[in-house]
Design an enzyme around this catalytic site. Sequence first.
Site, short mmCIF file in Angstrom:
data_model
loop_
_atom_site.label_atom_id
_atom_site.label_comp_id
_atom_site.label_asym_id
_atom_site.label_seq_id
_atom_site.Cartn_x
_atom_site.Cartn_y
_atom_site.Cartn_z
CG ASP A 9 -1.71 1.14 1.15
OD1 ASP A 9 -1.94 2.08 0.01
OD2 ASP A 9 -2.69 1.04 2.13
CG MET A 10 2.28 2.73 -3.70
SD MET A 10 3.83 2.87 -3.26
CE MET A 10 4.63 4.09 -4.21
CG ASP A 103 -2.87 3.86 -3.85
OD1 ASP A 103 -3.90 3.45 -4.00
OD2 ASP A 103 -2.45 4.77 -2.56
CD GLU A 104 -5.30 -1.64 -1.01
OE1 GLU A 104 -5.64 -2.40 -0.13
OE2 GLU A 104 -6.27 -0.51 -1.93
#
Length: 348
Positions: A9-10, A103-104
Amino acid sequence: MEKIIIHVDMDAFFASVEERDNPNLIGKPVIVGGVGERGVVSTCSYEARKYGVHSAMPIFMARSICPMGVFLPGRYWRYTEISNEIFKIFKEVTDIIEPLSIDEAFLDITNSRFKTGEEAGLYIKNRVRKELGLTLSIGVSYNKFLAKLSSEWNKPNGMMVITSEMIPDILLPLSISKIFGIGKKSVERLNNMGIFIVKDLYEQPKGFFYEFMGKLGLEVYDRIRGIDNRQVETFRERKSVGKERTLKLDTIDKEELLIYISEFSRDISAILRTKDILGKTVTLKYKTANFESHTRSKTLNNYIGTFEEIFKVSTELLESEDLDEEVRLIGVSISSFKEDRIEQLKLF
Protein backbone atom coordinates in the site's frame (compact mmCIF):
# COMPACT_ATOMS: atom_id res chain seq x y z
CA MET A 1 3.36 -25.46 2.12
CA GLU A 2 2.19 -22.28 3.83
CA LYS A 3 1.62 -19.43 1.42
CA ILE A 4 3.52 -16.13 1.60
CA ILE A 5 1.24 -13.21 0.73
CA ILE A 6 2.31 -9.56 0.60
CA HIS A 7 -0.03 -6.58 0.64
CA VAL A 8 1.59 -3.39 -0.68
CA ASP A 9 0.00 0.00 0.00
CA MET A 10 1.64 3.23 -1.15
CA ASP A 11 1.85 5.96 1.50
CA ALA A 12 -0.43 8.96 0.71
CA PHE A 13 0.25 8.17 -2.94
CA PHE A 14 -1.11 11.21 -4.80
CA ALA A 15 0.33 13.67 -2.27
CA SER A 16 3.66 11.82 -2.24
CA VAL A 17 3.93 12.04 -6.04
CA GLU A 18 3.29 15.79 -5.83
CA GLU A 19 6.05 16.13 -3.22
CA ARG A 20 8.37 14.01 -5.35
CA ASP A 21 7.85 16.27 -8.36
CA ASN A 22 8.02 19.46 -6.27
CA PRO A 23 10.35 19.04 -3.23
CA ASN A 24 9.24 22.46 -1.93
CA LEU A 25 6.03 20.74 -0.81
CA ILE A 26 7.82 18.31 1.52
CA GLY A 27 6.77 18.80 5.13
CA LYS A 28 3.70 20.84 4.21
CA PRO A 29 0.04 19.77 4.56
CA VAL A 30 -0.57 18.79 0.92
CA ILE A 31 -4.19 18.12 -0.03
CA VAL A 32 -5.01 16.67 -3.46
CA GLY A 33 -8.49 16.72 -4.95
CA GLY A 34 -11.11 18.95 -6.49
CA VAL A 35 -10.17 22.54 -5.77
CA GLY A 36 -13.69 23.92 -6.13
CA GLU A 37 -15.98 24.30 -3.14
CA ARG A 38 -17.95 21.19 -4.20
CA GLY A 39 -14.81 19.11 -4.65
CA VAL A 40 -13.58 16.41 -2.31
CA VAL A 41 -10.20 15.31 -1.00
CA SER A 42 -8.69 12.43 -3.00
CA THR A 43 -5.78 12.03 -0.61
CA CYS A 44 -3.55 14.15 1.58
CA SER A 45 -0.12 14.07 3.17
CA TYR A 46 0.38 12.86 6.72
CA GLU A 47 1.03 16.46 7.77
CA ALA A 48 -2.51 17.32 6.65
CA ARG A 49 -3.94 14.28 8.43
CA LYS A 50 -2.70 15.69 11.72
CA TYR A 51 -5.34 18.41 11.31
CA GLY A 52 -8.08 15.85 10.73
CA VAL A 53 -8.15 15.99 6.93
CA HIS A 54 -8.97 12.67 5.25
CA SER A 55 -9.98 11.30 1.86
CA ALA A 56 -13.57 11.88 0.68
CA MET A 57 -13.82 14.95 2.94
CA PRO A 58 -15.42 17.97 1.20
CA ILE A 59 -12.81 20.54 0.19
CA PHE A 60 -14.62 23.36 2.00
CA MET A 61 -14.37 21.39 5.24
CA ALA A 62 -10.67 20.64 4.66
CA ARG A 63 -10.03 24.35 4.14
CA SER A 64 -11.81 25.21 7.38
CA ILE A 65 -9.77 22.83 9.55
CA CYS A 66 -6.50 23.23 7.63
CA PRO A 67 -6.42 26.75 6.13
CA MET A 68 -2.65 26.60 5.76
CA GLY A 69 -2.93 23.53 3.54
CA VAL A 70 -1.55 23.41 -0.01
CA PHE A 71 -4.55 22.48 -2.16
CA LEU A 72 -3.72 20.91 -5.52
CA PRO A 73 -5.86 19.52 -8.36
CA GLY A 74 -5.24 15.87 -9.12
CA ARG A 75 -2.86 14.94 -11.96
CA TYR A 76 -4.18 11.46 -12.56
CA TRP A 77 -2.16 10.90 -15.73
CA ARG A 78 0.97 11.39 -13.61
CA TYR A 79 -0.17 9.06 -10.83
CA THR A 80 -0.94 6.37 -13.42
CA GLU A 81 2.51 6.86 -14.95
CA ILE A 82 4.24 6.34 -11.59
CA SER A 83 1.90 3.44 -10.72
CA ASN A 84 2.96 1.64 -13.91
CA GLU A 85 6.61 1.90 -12.84
CA ILE A 86 5.81 0.48 -9.40
CA PHE A 87 3.90 -2.46 -10.88
CA LYS A 88 6.90 -3.21 -13.12
CA ILE A 89 8.91 -3.74 -9.93
CA PHE A 90 6.18 -6.02 -8.57
CA LYS A 91 6.43 -8.11 -11.76
CA GLU A 92 10.14 -8.66 -11.08
CA VAL A 93 9.15 -10.24 -7.76
CA THR A 94 6.25 -12.47 -8.90
CA ASP A 95 3.77 -12.99 -11.72
CA ILE A 96 0.94 -13.55 -9.25
CA ILE A 97 -0.27 -9.98 -8.68
CA GLU A 98 -3.78 -8.79 -7.82
CA PRO A 99 -4.10 -5.03 -8.36
CA LEU A 100 -6.63 -3.50 -5.97
CA SER A 101 -6.23 0.09 -7.13
CA ILE A 102 -3.67 2.45 -8.62
CA ASP A 103 -1.58 2.31 -5.41
CA GLU A 104 -2.36 -1.04 -3.80
CA ALA A 105 -1.89 -4.74 -4.62
CA PHE A 106 -1.61 -8.27 -3.28
CA LEU A 107 1.41 -10.37 -4.31
CA ASP A 108 1.76 -14.13 -3.85
CA ILE A 109 5.49 -14.82 -3.53
CA THR A 110 5.19 -18.42 -2.28
CA ASN A 111 7.13 -19.84 -5.22
CA SER A 112 9.25 -16.80 -6.03
CA ARG A 113 13.02 -16.48 -5.73
CA PHE A 114 12.63 -14.85 -2.32
CA LYS A 115 12.89 -17.07 0.73
CA THR A 116 10.79 -14.89 3.04
CA GLY A 117 8.19 -12.19 2.84
CA GLU A 118 10.47 -9.78 4.67
CA GLU A 119 13.17 -10.26 2.04
CA ALA A 120 10.75 -9.58 -0.82
CA GLY A 121 9.21 -6.66 1.06
CA LEU A 122 12.56 -4.98 1.65
CA TYR A 123 13.49 -5.50 -2.01
CA ILE A 124 10.32 -3.74 -3.14
CA LYS A 125 10.66 -0.92 -0.61
CA ASN A 126 14.30 -0.27 -1.53
CA ARG A 127 13.67 -0.32 -5.28
CA VAL A 128 10.67 2.03 -5.08
CA ARG A 129 12.52 4.39 -2.74
CA LYS A 130 15.70 4.45 -4.83
CA GLU A 131 14.13 4.66 -8.29
CA LEU A 132 10.97 6.65 -7.62
CA GLY A 133 11.65 8.44 -4.35
CA LEU A 134 8.46 7.13 -2.72
CA THR A 135 7.66 5.11 0.39
CA LEU A 136 5.16 2.32 0.89
CA SER A 137 3.90 0.09 3.65
CA ILE A 138 3.96 -3.69 3.43
CA GLY A 139 2.10 -6.43 5.25
CA VAL A 140 3.29 -10.03 5.14
CA SER A 141 1.33 -13.08 6.19
CA TYR A 142 0.00 -16.45 5.05
CA ASN A 143 -3.33 -15.13 3.75
CA LYS A 144 -4.86 -11.99 2.22
CA PHE A 145 -6.85 -10.82 5.23
CA LEU A 146 -3.87 -10.87 7.58
CA ALA A 147 -1.49 -9.39 4.97
CA LYS A 148 -3.78 -6.39 4.41
CA LEU A 149 -4.34 -5.97 8.14
CA SER A 150 -0.60 -5.99 8.83
CA SER A 151 0.17 -3.40 6.12
CA GLU A 152 -1.88 -0.89 8.13
CA TRP A 153 0.06 -1.61 11.33
CA ASN A 154 3.09 0.67 11.00
CA LYS A 155 2.11 3.27 8.41
CA PRO A 156 3.80 5.17 6.88
CA ASN A 157 6.88 3.40 5.48
CA GLY A 158 6.34 0.35 7.67
CA MET A 159 6.47 -3.42 7.39
CA MET A 160 4.69 -5.90 9.61
CA VAL A 161 4.67 -9.70 9.59
CA ILE A 162 1.85 -11.78 11.08
CA THR A 163 2.67 -15.47 11.47
CA SER A 164 0.33 -18.34 12.31
CA GLU A 165 1.90 -18.55 15.77
CA MET A 166 0.63 -15.02 16.52
CA ILE A 167 -3.01 -16.01 15.93
CA PRO A 168 -5.43 -15.39 17.57
CA ASP A 169 -3.66 -13.37 20.28
CA ILE A 170 -2.63 -10.47 18.03
CA LEU A 171 -6.22 -10.05 16.79
CA LEU A 172 -8.08 -10.21 20.09
CA PRO A 173 -7.47 -6.59 21.25
CA LEU A 174 -8.42 -5.06 17.88
CA SER A 175 -11.64 -3.18 17.24
CA ILE A 176 -14.18 -5.27 15.32
CA SER A 177 -14.18 -2.49 12.69
CA LYS A 178 -10.75 -3.77 11.60
CA ILE A 179 -12.20 -7.07 10.40
CA PHE A 180 -12.87 -7.31 6.67
CA GLY A 181 -16.55 -8.07 6.16
CA ILE A 182 -17.88 -6.15 9.15
CA GLY A 183 -19.33 -2.87 7.88
CA LYS A 184 -20.29 0.26 9.76
CA LYS A 185 -23.91 -0.82 10.32
CA SER A 186 -22.81 -4.21 11.66
CA VAL A 187 -20.28 -2.54 13.95
CA GLU A 188 -23.04 -0.37 15.41
CA ARG A 189 -25.34 -3.35 15.92
CA LEU A 190 -22.59 -5.40 17.55
CA ASN A 191 -21.59 -2.47 19.78
CA ASN A 192 -25.18 -2.25 20.95
CA MET A 193 -24.87 -5.91 21.99
CA GLY A 194 -21.74 -5.17 24.01
CA ILE A 195 -19.30 -6.50 21.38
CA PHE A 196 -16.51 -3.97 20.76
CA ILE A 197 -13.26 -5.87 20.21
CA VAL A 198 -12.38 -9.10 18.44
CA LYS A 199 -12.08 -10.93 21.78
CA ASP A 200 -15.77 -10.21 22.44
CA LEU A 201 -16.66 -11.61 19.02
CA TYR A 202 -14.29 -14.57 19.30
CA GLU A 203 -16.18 -15.86 22.32
CA GLN A 204 -19.48 -16.12 20.42
CA PRO A 205 -20.64 -19.53 19.09
CA LYS A 206 -20.44 -20.20 15.37
CA GLY A 207 -24.23 -20.14 15.06
CA PHE A 208 -24.26 -16.52 16.21
CA PHE A 209 -22.20 -15.48 13.19
CA TYR A 210 -24.56 -17.16 10.73
CA GLU A 211 -27.64 -15.72 12.44
CA PHE A 212 -26.14 -12.25 12.44
CA MET A 213 -24.63 -12.04 8.93
CA GLY A 214 -25.54 -15.24 7.08
CA LYS A 215 -22.82 -16.79 4.88
CA LEU A 216 -20.61 -13.72 5.33
CA GLY A 217 -20.78 -14.29 9.08
CA LEU A 218 -19.15 -17.70 8.66
CA GLU A 219 -16.31 -16.05 6.73
CA VAL A 220 -15.86 -13.55 9.58
CA TYR A 221 -15.86 -16.46 12.04
CA ASP A 222 -12.92 -17.94 10.12
CA ARG A 223 -11.05 -14.67 9.65
CA ILE A 224 -10.80 -13.85 13.36
CA ARG A 225 -9.28 -17.32 13.71
CA GLY A 226 -6.69 -16.56 11.05
CA ILE A 227 -8.41 -18.48 8.24
CA ASP A 228 -8.87 -16.91 4.81
CA ASN A 229 -8.80 -19.20 1.78
CA ARG A 230 -9.12 -16.50 -0.89
CA GLN A 231 -6.45 -16.74 -3.58
CA VAL A 232 -4.42 -13.87 -5.01
CA GLU A 233 -6.20 -13.48 -8.35
CA THR A 234 -4.24 -12.33 -11.35
CA PHE A 235 -6.06 -10.32 -14.00
CA ARG A 236 -6.26 -13.31 -16.33
CA GLU A 237 -8.37 -15.16 -13.78
CA ARG A 238 -10.89 -12.32 -13.62
CA LYS A 239 -13.93 -11.81 -15.78
CA SER A 240 -14.25 -8.22 -14.61
CA VAL A 241 -12.39 -5.49 -12.76
CA GLY A 242 -14.30 -3.41 -10.28
CA LYS A 243 -14.30 -1.35 -7.12
CA GLU A 244 -17.04 -0.94 -4.55
CA ARG A 245 -17.44 0.59 -1.13
CA THR A 246 -19.85 0.43 1.77
CA LEU A 247 -20.58 4.05 2.67
CA LYS A 248 -20.00 5.44 6.14
CA LEU A 249 -23.44 7.04 5.97
CA ASP A 250 -26.32 5.95 3.72
CA THR A 251 -27.23 8.57 1.12
CA ILE A 252 -29.69 9.29 -1.68
CA ASP A 253 -27.59 12.19 -3.04
CA LYS A 254 -26.39 11.34 -6.55
CA GLU A 255 -23.74 14.07 -6.42
CA GLU A 256 -22.17 12.31 -3.43
CA LEU A 257 -22.37 8.92 -5.16
CA LEU A 258 -20.64 10.39 -8.22
CA ILE A 259 -17.65 11.23 -6.01
CA TYR A 260 -17.17 7.52 -5.33
CA ILE A 261 -17.85 6.59 -8.95
CA SER A 262 -15.16 9.03 -10.03
CA GLU A 263 -12.64 7.44 -7.66
CA PHE A 264 -13.56 3.93 -8.81
CA SER A 265 -13.28 4.91 -12.47
CA ARG A 266 -9.74 6.22 -11.92
CA ASP A 267 -8.67 3.05 -10.10
CA ILE A 268 -10.20 0.75 -12.72
CA SER A 269 -8.60 2.72 -15.54
CA ALA A 270 -5.20 2.42 -13.86
CA ILE A 271 -5.58 -1.36 -13.49
CA LEU A 272 -6.60 -1.75 -17.14
CA ARG A 273 -3.60 0.30 -18.21
CA THR A 274 -1.15 -1.81 -16.23
CA LYS A 275 -2.46 -4.89 -18.06
CA ASP A 276 -2.87 -3.34 -21.54
CA ILE A 277 -6.55 -4.29 -21.45
CA LEU A 278 -9.74 -2.60 -22.65
CA GLY A 279 -13.36 -3.46 -21.83
CA LYS A 280 -16.74 -2.75 -23.38
CA THR A 281 -19.30 -3.58 -20.65
CA VAL A 282 -19.64 -1.19 -17.71
CA THR A 283 -21.73 -2.22 -14.70
CA LEU A 284 -23.06 -0.06 -11.90
CA LYS A 285 -23.91 -1.84 -8.65
CA TYR A 286 -25.62 -0.41 -5.62
CA LYS A 287 -27.22 -1.75 -2.47
CA THR A 288 -29.97 0.08 -0.65
CA ALA A 289 -30.36 0.56 3.09
CA ASN A 290 -32.63 -2.49 3.29
CA PHE A 291 -29.87 -4.59 1.64
CA GLU A 292 -31.55 -4.90 -1.77
CA SER A 293 -28.93 -5.20 -4.52
CA HIS A 294 -29.31 -3.57 -7.95
CA THR A 295 -27.08 -3.80 -11.01
CA ARG A 296 -27.29 -1.89 -14.27
CA SER A 297 -25.00 -2.57 -17.25
CA LYS A 298 -24.27 -1.02 -20.60
CA THR A 299 -22.36 -2.78 -23.38
CA LEU A 300 -20.73 -0.44 -25.87
CA ASN A 301 -19.93 -0.97 -29.54
CA ASN A 302 -16.31 -0.01 -28.90
CA TYR A 303 -13.74 -0.88 -26.22
CA ILE A 304 -12.82 1.71 -23.59
CA GLY A 305 -10.27 2.07 -20.81
CA THR A 306 -9.70 5.70 -19.85
CA PHE A 307 -10.98 7.33 -16.69
CA GLU A 308 -13.13 9.75 -18.71
CA GLU A 309 -14.80 6.96 -20.70
CA ILE A 310 -15.54 4.74 -17.71
CA PHE A 311 -16.77 7.68 -15.62
CA LYS A 312 -19.05 8.91 -18.43
CA VAL A 313 -20.82 5.55 -18.86
CA SER A 314 -21.05 4.98 -15.09
CA THR A 315 -22.56 8.44 -14.66
CA GLU A 316 -25.16 7.72 -17.35
CA LEU A 317 -26.12 4.50 -15.56
CA LEU A 318 -26.51 6.28 -12.23
CA GLU A 319 -28.49 9.16 -13.73
CA SER A 320 -30.94 6.69 -15.26
CA GLU A 321 -31.82 5.33 -11.81
CA ASP A 322 -34.72 6.67 -9.75
CA LEU A 323 -33.37 6.39 -6.22
CA ASP A 324 -36.25 6.19 -3.79
CA GLU A 325 -34.21 4.62 -1.01
CA GLU A 326 -30.88 5.56 0.53
CA VAL A 327 -27.81 3.75 -0.80
CA ARG A 328 -25.43 1.95 1.55
CA LEU A 329 -23.02 0.46 -1.05
CA ILE A 330 -21.92 1.67 -4.47
CA GLY A 331 -19.65 0.02 -7.02
CA VAL A 332 -18.47 0.09 -10.65
CA SER A 333 -16.94 -2.68 -12.75
CA ILE A 334 -15.91 -3.26 -16.36
CA SER A 335 -15.83 -6.53 -18.30
CA SER A 336 -15.75 -8.03 -21.83
CA PHE A 337 -12.02 -7.54 -22.30
CA LYS A 338 -9.51 -7.55 -25.09
CA GLU A 339 -5.83 -6.68 -25.22
CA ASP A 340 -4.99 -3.05 -26.01
CA ARG A 341 -1.80 -3.73 -27.94
CA ILE A 342 -3.47 -3.72 -31.40
CA GLU A 343 -5.19 -0.41 -30.63
CA GLN A 344 -1.87 1.09 -29.62
CA LEU A 345 -0.18 0.01 -32.84
CA LYS A 346 -2.83 1.80 -34.87
CA LEU A 347 -1.58 5.10 -33.52
CA PHE A 348 1.66 4.59 -35.40
